[in-house]
Design an enzyme around this catalytic site. Structure first.
Site, PDB file in Angstrom:
ATOM      1  CB  CYS A  70      -0.925   0.002   1.216  1.00 52.77           C
ATOM      2  SG  CYS A  70      -1.882   1.537   1.393  1.00 52.77           S
ATOM      3  CB  CYS A  73       1.258   1.694   4.734  1.00 48.95           C
ATOM      4  SG  CYS A  73      -0.312   0.802   4.898  1.00 48.95           S
ATOM      5  CG  HIS A 116      -3.660  -1.076   5.201  1.00 49.68           C
ATOM      6  ND1 HIS A 116      -3.430  -0.366   4.043  1.00 49.68           N
ATOM      7  CD2 HIS A 116      -4.354  -2.194   4.837  1.00 49.68           C
ATOM      8  CE1 HIS A 116      -3.936  -1.031   3.012  1.00 49.68           C
ATOM      9  NE2 HIS A 116      -4.505  -2.134   3.464  1.00 49.68           N
ATOM     10  CG  ASN A 156     -14.610   9.021  -3.765  1.00 50.84           C
ATOM     11  OD1 ASN A 156     -15.481   9.822  -3.468  1.00 50.84           O
ATOM     12  ND2 ASN A 156     -13.870   9.137  -4.855  1.00 50.84           N
ATOM     13  CG  HIS A 167      -4.113   3.628   4.070  1.00 52.27           C
ATOM     14  ND1 HIS A 167      -3.072   2.947   4.662  1.00 52.27           N
ATOM     15  CD2 HIS A 167      -4.303   4.734   4.820  1.00 52.27           C
ATOM     16  CE1 HIS A 167      -2.654   3.618   5.713  1.00 52.27           C
ATOM     17  NE2 HIS A 167      -3.392   4.714   5.831  1.00 52.27           N
ATOM     18  CG  HIS A 169      -7.123   7.794   0.334  1.00 55.77           C
ATOM     19  ND1 HIS A 169      -7.571   6.495   0.200  1.00 55.77           N
ATOM     20  CD2 HIS A 169      -7.209   8.345  -0.902  1.00 55.77           C
ATOM     21  CE1 HIS A 169      -7.886   6.254  -1.063  1.00 55.77           C
ATOM     22  NE2 HIS A 169      -7.685   7.366  -1.752  1.00 55.77           N
TER      23      HIS A 169
END
Length: 347
Positions: A70, A73, A116, A156, A167, A169
């Site tokens: 990811c 992270c 995460h 979203n 993750h 955001h």
């Protein structure tokens, strides 16, 4: 809040937001990255006049990587990441695959936590308030860029929405134009003022508070309700009790309550469909007045929060009437949606 500005290996800006003034951020991005190449352009629909961003370079963007790869992270245990620190609270950085760039706006990513597996609803009030501070700071900075007309902070969540990174955001778009939905609101506000001499946002909130059937929650500084003509199965609009045009204009008391109310709404969304259901996919959209609008004070800051899930295991897909004609049809009565959102209030 402490703000630390640095750059990534390809020259993109990265900003740490920390709750403690003594936090030190000195990590350097060790990656070898080619400069970002953006081919964004704005075209206008000849029939409607609506702007459309053409950004063909985004086809190569990262799509649902495994958890151990990811890019949001922190960079620890040998991991390469967009965030070179070993931990962080809130981070904002320029999107490597922006829809708007190259002198026609800007796109940024906002990471809410270095965990995460957490979602925004899992954050405590202090962290949620720090995110609000970051949104506010970025609104101020981006609105000052040449050519930027409107700043849009949003999140979203969920693969059903089309999220490509799980993750937690969000994003911030600095638009070089007034978005079509805001332009439509401006027309309605002007028409209401001409017809009544009053402000549409003020009258709308007052009507919902007086009616009560679509109310979800109300505090000293905020009012949340399901709109009378909701387009989505579960949709909530959150307005400050004192109309302001943007996040910058919120006073200290409203800002403090904002984090509390926002978390409560997100947690209620996760309870809509009962225990055992997967997290509710949603879009959380902060509407702010365009900074180039001479009468921007007539437009009201508000949040529009909605989900595409209409029932357990069922999604609302945009049908031909909605995608083709913009004519929405909602399967859930707004009054029933509001009742359900009141029922799932936190203890």
């Amino acid at each position: 809040m402490k703000k630390t500005v640095t750059t990534l290996a390809d020259g993109r800006e990265l900003i740490y937001y920390d709750g403690r003034d003594d936090t030190v951020r000195t990590a350097v991005d060790p990656r070898s990255l080619a400069p970002v190449v953006s081919r964004s352009e704005i075209r206008y629909d000849e029939l409607t006049g609506d702007p459309v961003a053409i950004a063909s370079h985004r086809q190569a963007r990262t799509h649902l990587p495994p958890a151990d790869a990811c890019p949001l992270c922190p960079a620890r245990d040998g991991r390469e990441s967009e965030i070179p620190a070993e931990d962080y609270e809130v981070v904002v950085f320029e999107n490597r695959f922006p829809s708007l760039a190259g002198g026609i706006g800007r796109c940024e990513v906002v990471c809410f936590t270095d965990d995460h597996t957490d979602s925004f609803a899992d954050l405590g009030e202090e962290r949620a308030a720090l995110v609000l501070d970051a949104w506010t700071d970025r609104t101020a900075e981006l609105s000052a860029l040449p050519g930027v007309e409107q700043v849009y902070c949003f999140e979203n969540r969920g693969a059903e929405i089309g999220v490509t990174l799980p993750h937690a955001h969000g994003q911030i778009y600095a638009f070089p134009y007034v978005t079509p939905r805001t332009a439509a609101m401006r027309r309605r506000v002007d028409a209401h003022r001409a017809a009544t001499g009053r402000n549409l946002f003020d009258d709308l909130v007052a009507r919902e508070r007086a009616d009560g059937e679509r109310m979800v929650l109300e505090t000293e500084h905020w009012t949340a309700f399901v709109p009378y003509a909701a387009r989505w199965p579960y949709e909530v609009h959150l307005h400050p009790r004192r109309r302001v045009p943007d996040l910058l204009a919120l006073d200290a008391s409203a800002r403090t309550e904002c984090a509390q109310v926002y978390l409560e709404l997100l947690r209620r969304f996760d309870r809509i469909f009962g225990p055992g259901e997967p997290p509710t996919p949603y879009i959380a959209a902060w509407h702010q007045a365009p900074f180039t609008d001479e009468r921007r004070g007539d437009l009201g800051l508000h949040l529009e929060l909605f989900t595409v899930r209409r029932a357990s295991g069922k999604l609302k897909f945009l049908a031909g009437t909605e995608s083709g004609m913009g004519a929405f049809m909602n399967d859930v009565r707004p009054e029933d949606a509001a009742r359900r959102l009141r029922e799932v209030a936190s203890a």
